[in-house]
Design a protein around this motif. Structure first.
Motif, PDB file in Angstrom:
ATOM      1  N   VAL A   1       0.638  -0.838   0.249  1.00 23.35           N
ATOM      2  CA  VAL A   1      -0.043  -0.476   0.217  1.00 23.35           C
ATOM      3  C   VAL A   1       0.666   1.576  -0.042  1.00 23.35           C
ATOM      4  CG1 VAL A   1      -1.588   1.086   1.715  1.00 23.35           C
ATOM      5  CG2 VAL A   1      -2.159  -0.941   1.073  1.00 23.35           C
TER       6      VAL A   1
ATOM      7  N   LEU B   1      -9.774  -2.134   5.724  1.00 24.59           N
ATOM      8  CA  LEU B   1     -10.103  -1.864   4.805  1.00 24.59           C
ATOM      9  C   LEU B   1     -11.664  -1.279   3.839  1.00 24.59           C
ATOM     10  CD1 LEU B   1      -8.127  -5.217   3.143  1.00 24.59           C
ATOM     11  CD2 LEU B   1      -7.495  -2.725   2.579  1.00 24.59           C
TER      12      LEU B   1
ATOM     13  N   ARG C   1      -9.257  -3.649  -4.269  1.00 22.09           N
ATOM     14  CA  ARG C   1      -8.430  -4.309  -5.493  1.00 22.09           C
ATOM     15  C   ARG C   1      -7.355  -4.747  -4.453  1.00 22.09           C
ATOM     16  NH1 ARG C   1      -4.131   0.546  -4.963  1.00 22.09           N
ATOM     17  NH2 ARG C   1      -5.988   1.191  -5.517  1.00 22.09           N
ATOM     18  N   TRP C   2      -8.006  -5.156  -3.259  1.00 26.75           N
ATOM     19  CA  TRP C   2      -7.603  -6.818  -2.133  1.00 26.75           C
ATOM     20  C   TRP C   2      -8.244  -7.814  -3.065  1.00 26.75           C
ATOM     21  CZ3 TRP C   2      -4.792  -9.666   0.449  1.00 26.75           C
ATOM     22  CH2 TRP C   2      -5.409 -11.111   1.120  1.00 26.75           C
TER      23      TRP C   2
ATOM     24  N   LEU D   1      -9.259   0.460  -1.713  1.00 30.30           N
ATOM     25  CA  LEU D   1      -8.103  -0.933  -1.215  1.00 30.30           C
ATOM     26  C   LEU D   1      -8.549  -1.927  -1.377  1.00 30.30           C
ATOM     27  CD1 LEU D   1      -5.527   1.231   1.089  1.00 30.30           C
ATOM     28  CD2 LEU D   1      -4.775   0.000  -1.371  1.00 30.30           C
TER      29      LEU D   1
END
Length: 346
Positions: free
Chosen positions: A193, A219, A228-229, A225
């Motif tokens: 990150v 998150l 994205r995870w 994010l």
């Protein structure tokens, strides 16, 4: 407050309030399970995620323990409506039939479009060590059962054990991705990150007693994010399934992707935005204080876990919290959970 324990502190209450407080704590846990259920179904490619599917998944994740009445709701729909009001989920009521439920801002990012079969997803991503998983080559599906037989267990488990014993060549064992390996993926993600403050908060969350749970809670405050995870997790689980399929010639014809691709809407590219505690996503956390009180408690808690932290200046997050509190009416202030010790510190 002792910061080394990594447990989220709770406000104190009198003994007469204990039952109500217990229900409130269980409601918070139920919201966490709700998010986990939606994420699990979404990552497995079960889109759109319907309310009935979510309820079944919540039952699976809690071993049948989830009951909306237990946490103060007459119906599961009332539970979903309250979760939406608190900002935990978004509900699509316009689609025909059952409502669709999603995590706010969780449209998948472009880049990884494969949608894995839900039975394979669960078999590989669920790290429960007490569960065994096999691929039934004859029926072309995953079967799961408790590893150790128990007296009076359901007949379906007894029948599966018998079939595997009598025809072992017709089944291929599936080794789920271990908890440690998935936590390592989370640590790798946290280190990549770009915002150093968010990276640090995620790393601290992973040092807690419930690292996976609090990693996702943190998150949730940063939707870009979180997406994205989800993409990263899907890619890595997909790669593990491919390795498993390639390891045995009997699995060569196994279809990994879900057959009906029309069930998955085309991926959309999220607008890139600052994702720091002081950026747009951080501002969203503060502005949604009354809706995301628990998530904010978690982010604040892990943000405070810096060894040797020097409180010479107020951090951007603290500054925004103070500004938000100044604007909030007293009725909303009473809803904020603050460890009682902070009210009496000099």
């Amino acid at each position: 407050m002792t910061t080394s324990s990594h447990s989220i502190p709770q406000s104190s209450a009198s003994s007469s309030d204990a039952p109500r407080d217990l229900q409130a704590e269980e409601r918070i846990a139920a919201f966490d399970v709700l998010i986990e259920a939606i994420a699990s179904l979404s990552q497995a490619g079960s889109l759109p995620v319907t309310g009935s599917a979510v309820r079944l998944e919540m039952g699976r994740l809690t071993y049948g323990g989830f009951d909306p009445k237990r946490v103060g709701y007459k119906r599961f729909r009332d539970f979903l409506d309250d979760a939406e009001g608190r900002g935990h989920v978004e509900i699509d009521r316009d689609r025909p039939g059952d409502v669709a439920v999603a995590i706010p801002g969780s449209s998948p990012e472009a880049g990884f479009t494969s949608r894995m079969r839900s039975d394979l997803w669960k078999a590989f991503s669920d790290w429960n060590p007490r569960t065994s998983r096999f691929y039934d080559l004859n029926e072309d599906r995953v079967v799961t059962l408790p590893t150790e037989p128990a007296p009076l267990e359901p007949t379906r488990y007894t029948e599966i054990r018998k079939r595997i014993s009598e025809n072992s060549s017709g089944f291929v064992e599936i080794k789920s991705i271990s908890r440690q390996k998935q936590l390592d993926w989370m640590r790798d993600f946290a280190l990549l990150v770009t915002d150093p403050e968010v990276s640090r908060v995620l790393t601290e969350a992973l040092k807690s007693d419930h690292p996976a749970r609090y990693f996702v809670v943190v998150l949730r405050s940063f939707p870009s994010l979180l997406n994205r995870w989800h993409n990263t997790l899907r890619e890595r689980v997909y790669a593990e399934v491919l390795k498993w399929r390639d390891s045995d010639s009997r699995l060569a014809t196994v279809q990994i992707d879900q057959m009906d691709s029309s069930a998955s809407p085309p991926p959309t590219q999220l607008r890139e935005e600052p994702v720091g505690l002081a950026g747009t996503a951080g501002r969203r956390v503060v502005e949604g204080t009354q809706k995301h009180a628990h998530d904010l408690d978690v982010v604040q808690f892990f943000a405070s876990q810096t060894p040797g932290k020097v409180a010479q200046s107020r951090s951007p997050l603290r500054q925004r919290l103070h500004e938000a509190i100044e604007r909030m009416p007293e009725s909303e202030l009473r809803k904020i959970s603050i460890p009682v010790g902070y009210l009496f510190e000099d």
